[in-house]
Design a protein around this motif. Structure first.
Motif, mmCIF file in Angstrom:
data_model
loop_
_atom_site.group_PDB
_atom_site.id
_atom_site.type_symbol
_atom_site.label_atom_id
_atom_site.label_comp_id
_atom_site.label_asym_id
_atom_site.label_seq_id
_atom_site.Cartn_x
_atom_site.Cartn_y
_atom_site.Cartn_z
ATOM 1 N N LYS A 3 0.819 -1.221 0.000
ATOM 2 C CA LYS A 3 0.000 0.000 0.000
ATOM 3 C C LYS A 3 0.848 1.264 0.000
ATOM 4 O O LYS A 3 0.297 2.356 -0.076
ATOM 5 N N ILE A 6 0.386 3.733 -2.827
ATOM 6 C CA ILE A 6 -0.922 4.415 -2.769
ATOM 7 C C ILE A 6 -0.888 5.514 -1.705
ATOM 8 O O ILE A 6 -1.398 6.616 -1.904
ATOM 9 N N VAL A 81 -8.250 2.207 10.342
ATOM 10 C CA VAL A 81 -9.157 1.052 10.208
ATOM 11 C C VAL A 81 -9.172 0.530 8.767
ATOM 12 O O VAL A 81 -10.156 -0.048 8.314
ATOM 13 N N THR A 82 -8.081 0.766 8.056
ATOM 14 C CA THR A 82 -7.902 0.176 6.721
ATOM 15 C C THR A 82 -6.749 -0.836 6.832
ATOM 16 O O THR A 82 -6.001 -0.799 7.808
ATOM 17 N N PRO A 83 -6.587 -1.687 5.820
ATOM 18 C CA PRO A 83 -5.480 -2.667 5.914
ATOM 19 C C PRO A 83 -4.112 -2.033 5.676
ATOM 20 O O PRO A 83 -3.315 -2.526 4.887
ATOM 21 N N VAL A 84 -3.846 -0.932 6.346
ATOM 22 C CA VAL A 84 -2.559 -0.241 6.190
ATOM 23 C C VAL A 84 -1.797 -0.302 7.510
ATOM 24 O O VAL A 84 -2.272 0.217 8.511
ATOM 25 N N ASN A 232 0.745 5.050 17.985
ATOM 26 C CA ASN A 232 -0.545 4.477 18.359
ATOM 27 C C ASN A 232 -1.203 5.306 19.462
ATOM 28 O O ASN A 232 -2.402 5.584 19.404
ATOM 29 N N MET A 236 -4.633 7.347 19.205
ATOM 30 C CA MET A 236 -5.726 7.082 20.138
ATOM 31 C C MET A 236 -6.188 8.373 20.814
ATOM 32 O O MET A 236 -7.375 8.582 21.028
ATOM 33 N N LEU B 52 -8.005 -0.999 17.553
ATOM 34 C CA LEU B 52 -7.308 0.280 17.744
ATOM 35 C C LEU B 52 -6.641 0.311 19.116
ATOM 36 O O LEU B 52 -5.621 0.951 19.296
ATOM 37 N N ASP B 72 -3.219 -6.736 9.809
ATOM 38 C CA ASP B 72 -4.039 -5.613 9.340
ATOM 39 C C ASP B 72 -5.029 -6.042 8.262
ATOM 40 O O ASP B 72 -5.926 -5.272 7.900
ATOM 41 N N GLU B 73 -4.870 -7.248 7.748
ATOM 42 C CA GLU B 73 -5.822 -7.763 6.752
ATOM 43 C C GLU B 73 -7.217 -7.942 7.358
ATOM 44 O O GLU B 73 -8.201 -8.068 6.632
ATOM 45 N N TYR B 75 -8.867 -5.748 8.540
ATOM 46 C CA TYR B 75 -9.659 -4.589 8.094
ATOM 47 C C TYR B 75 -10.280 -4.765 6.713
ATOM 48 O O TYR B 75 -11.095 -3.948 6.302
ATOM 49 N N GLN B 76 -9.849 -5.826 5.998
ATOM 50 C CA GLN B 76 -10.533 -6.118 4.724
ATOM 51 C C GLN B 76 -11.969 -6.564 5.006
ATOM 52 O O GLN B 76 -12.850 -6.422 4.165
ATOM 53 N N VAL B 80 -16.037 0.597 9.288
ATOM 54 C CA VAL B 80 -16.264 1.377 10.509
ATOM 55 C C VAL B 80 -16.797 2.752 10.133
ATOM 56 O O VAL B 80 -16.207 3.451 9.300
ATOM 57 N N ARG B 102 -8.653 2.320 -2.937
ATOM 58 C CA ARG B 102 -7.407 1.706 -3.422
ATOM 59 C C ARG B 102 -6.664 0.927 -2.332
ATOM 60 O O ARG B 102 -5.749 0.175 -2.623
ATOM 61 N N LEU B 103 -7.052 1.115 -1.076
ATOM 62 C CA LEU B 103 -6.377 0.419 0.020
ATOM 63 C C LEU B 103 -6.948 -0.979 0.279
ATOM 64 O O LEU B 103 -6.403 -1.740 1.061
ATOM 65 N N TYR B 104 -8.063 -1.292 -0.392
ATOM 66 C CA TYR B 104 -8.712 -2.592 -0.172
ATOM 67 C C TYR B 104 -8.570 -3.498 -1.389
ATOM 68 O O TYR B 104 -8.469 -3.014 -2.522
#
Lengths: 241, 283
Positions: A3, A6, A81-84, A232, A236, B52, B72-73, B75-76, B80, B102-104
């Protein structure tokens, strides 16, 4: 690191949309204009100074500014909350800072070479710009963690620059003796200045190598022990915790 | 979908646990409401479930596997929608969605979603020019962007007009009908009542009740029917228990009196919220 590209593209787009890119371009044009107006002999003194300012203060400020607008708009929540992974998010910020500093370097190098016929060790200076910027971008992220707002970040960075640059200046003025001044290389701005200066003039090889190794080691430590664990907590806090 | 056992969490430098040993499960295909007064531990629990907050005690299983074992996958799988607007204000709605899309790995076509929530015409507007309601609707679309299996919705209809609120509630129900699971926090009890299959009430970090709204109403409501009628110019009110309504006295009253209102003693979720959480006691 799938990623990362991107995220870098996203950072660059946002720099453009938030007019931060315009601001840095205006400053860059000012430096280019000043370089053009100077005599060839003065250029070799002026360019490293500008690159030092751009890679240190400007890099920290730019990364701090992006963190503050993302904080203000709660955008970090959405990215978290994305796969990043956080590592890629931080890496993207550093890469974009380095990219901006290299643009400044390229513009100044081109101006010096094509308009003034001034040459210097381009590869060495480019390498120095990369290392100095990466360290100061991390420093900017760290400062953003404990600065309340952008003005507070600016003040903290000014204090950093003043306190850490003051001793070498006092040494240049002869107020601090040469014996003590030799150790000022452990101050990051002094190490950065030495690394950049090496592209334009002769600098003891030991000091040059120390500068590179030292800033790389500091960057790694800052990233591992302060920025990554602190990120983190910062995020938070931003989510209202 | 989620199994939570003995979950405890204390913020750094805090004396008390924000979440103090809670157990609950979220079943696949249900809308699970998580309710409680401010500071009760709702948001903390949600932040733990969406990874989180990490340094918790206890066990959380997501689809049978420890949450800590997911990368982190994870989150696929989830979407939220935060309570506050979370978009980049200088980017248009489409630019925001495109960045996140694009992040998914898997994403959906945003056009039907934007049309449904009434944002399609304004998709090229910067989100900084959006009203709060529009930003919340965009949050909702953003949450659905990756075709999630589970949705976490924090006050999804707060600040939204009734028409758009109904559209969003319909979309939440459709999401469930297609097999999706929802974790919902809201202060709008009518929405919770309409949407949730089960609700949990959390107070001071502990869960006080977990059940369906219907069962809670039966538990906390009065099993009576109240009749109001007019007699000699005055309004008279009389209550009958469920046993009494089977007696001739009740039918006689209905036949002979000028009945004005007839109510069951079923309580509202709002009353249950107040009873369970003690919010009324604290004013």
């Amino acid at each position: 690191m799938a990623k990362l590209g991107i995220l870098v593209q996203g950072e660059l787009d946002r720099l453009r949309k938030y007019n931060l890119f315009t601001a840095t371009t205006v400053v860059l044009l000012l430096w280019v204009g000043m370089t053009w107006l100077l005599e060839a002999g003065e250029v070799t003194a002026f360019v490293p100074l500008i690159l030092l300012m751009d890679s240190t203060m400007m890099s920290s400020l730019l990364v701090g500014a992006t963190l503050f607008y993302e904080k203000k708009e709660h955008a970090i929540n959405s990215i978290l909350v994305t796969p990043v992974p956080e590592t890629e998010y931080i890496a993207a910020k550093i890469i974009v800072s380095v990219f901006n500093s290299l643009l400044t370097f390229l513009a100044l190098a081109a101006t010096a070479y094509f308009l003034k016929g001034v040459t210097f060790n381009f590869a060495l200076v480019a390498a120095a710009v990369v290392v100095i910027t990466a360290f100061h971008a991390l420093l900017g992220i760290w400062f953003a963690f404990f600065s309340k707002n952008f003005s507070s970040l600016l003040v903290n960075l000014m204090l950093y620059i003043i306190f850490l640059m003051l001793p070498p200046v006092l040494a240049d003025l002869g107020i601090i003796g040469e014996k003590i001044a030799r150790f000022f290389i452990i101050l990051p701005p002094d190490a950065a200045g030495t690394m950049l200066q090496a592209g334009f003039a002769t600098v003891p090889l030991g000091r040059l190598i120390f500068g590179f190794v030292y800033l790389l080691a500091l960057s790694a430590a800052l990233y591992k022990y302060i920025v990554l664990p602190g990120f983190n907590q910062y995020a938070m806090r931003e989510t209202g915790v | 979908m989620f199994e939570v056992r003995g979950l405890k969490y204390k913020y750094p430098n805090a004396q008390d646990y924000a979440v103090d040993g809670i157990d609950f499960e979220i079943r696949q295909g249900e809308i699970f409401g998580f309710l409680g007064p401010s500071g009760a531990g709702k948001s903390t629990t949600q932040k733990i479930l969406i990874k989180l907050l990490k340094d918790y005690q206890g066990e959380i299983l997501y689809r049978g596997k420890k949450l800590t074992e997911y990368s982190d996958e994870f989150y696929q799988d989830i979407g939220v929608s935060f309570e506050m607007p979370i978009s980049f204000s200088k980017l248009t709605a489409m630019e925001n969605l495109e960045f996140f899309r694009r992040l998914y790995k898997e994403t959906v076509d945003v056009e039907p979603l934007l049309r449904r929530v009434g944002l399609w015409e304004d998709r090229h507007k910067k989100t900084g020019e959006y009203s709060k309601g529009m930003k919340i609707r965009l949050n909702f679309v953003r949450a659905l962007l990756n075709n999630p299996k589970m949705l976490f919705l924090d006050e999804p209809t707060n600040g939204i007009d009734p028409v758009n609120g109904k559209i969003m509630k319909d979309m939440i129900r459709e999401f469930r009908a297609q097999g999706g699971t929802v974790f919902l926090t809201s202060h709008i009890m009518s929405d919770v009542d309409e949407l949730c299959d089960r609700v949990a009430f959390i107070v001071n970090g502990k869960i006080r009740e977990v059940d369906s709204p219907r069962n809670l109403k039966l538990k906390y409501g009065k099993r009576v029917v109240r009749v109001e009628y007019r007699e000699n110019g005055n309004v008279v009110s009389k209550e009958f228990t469920m046993e009494e309504i089977k007696t001739p006295a009740f039918f006689e009253l209905l036949k002979t009196k000028d009945i004005e209102t007839l109510h069951s003693g079923e309580t509202t979720l709002e009353d249950i919220f107040i009873k369970v959480t003690g919010v009324a006691l604290h004013g």
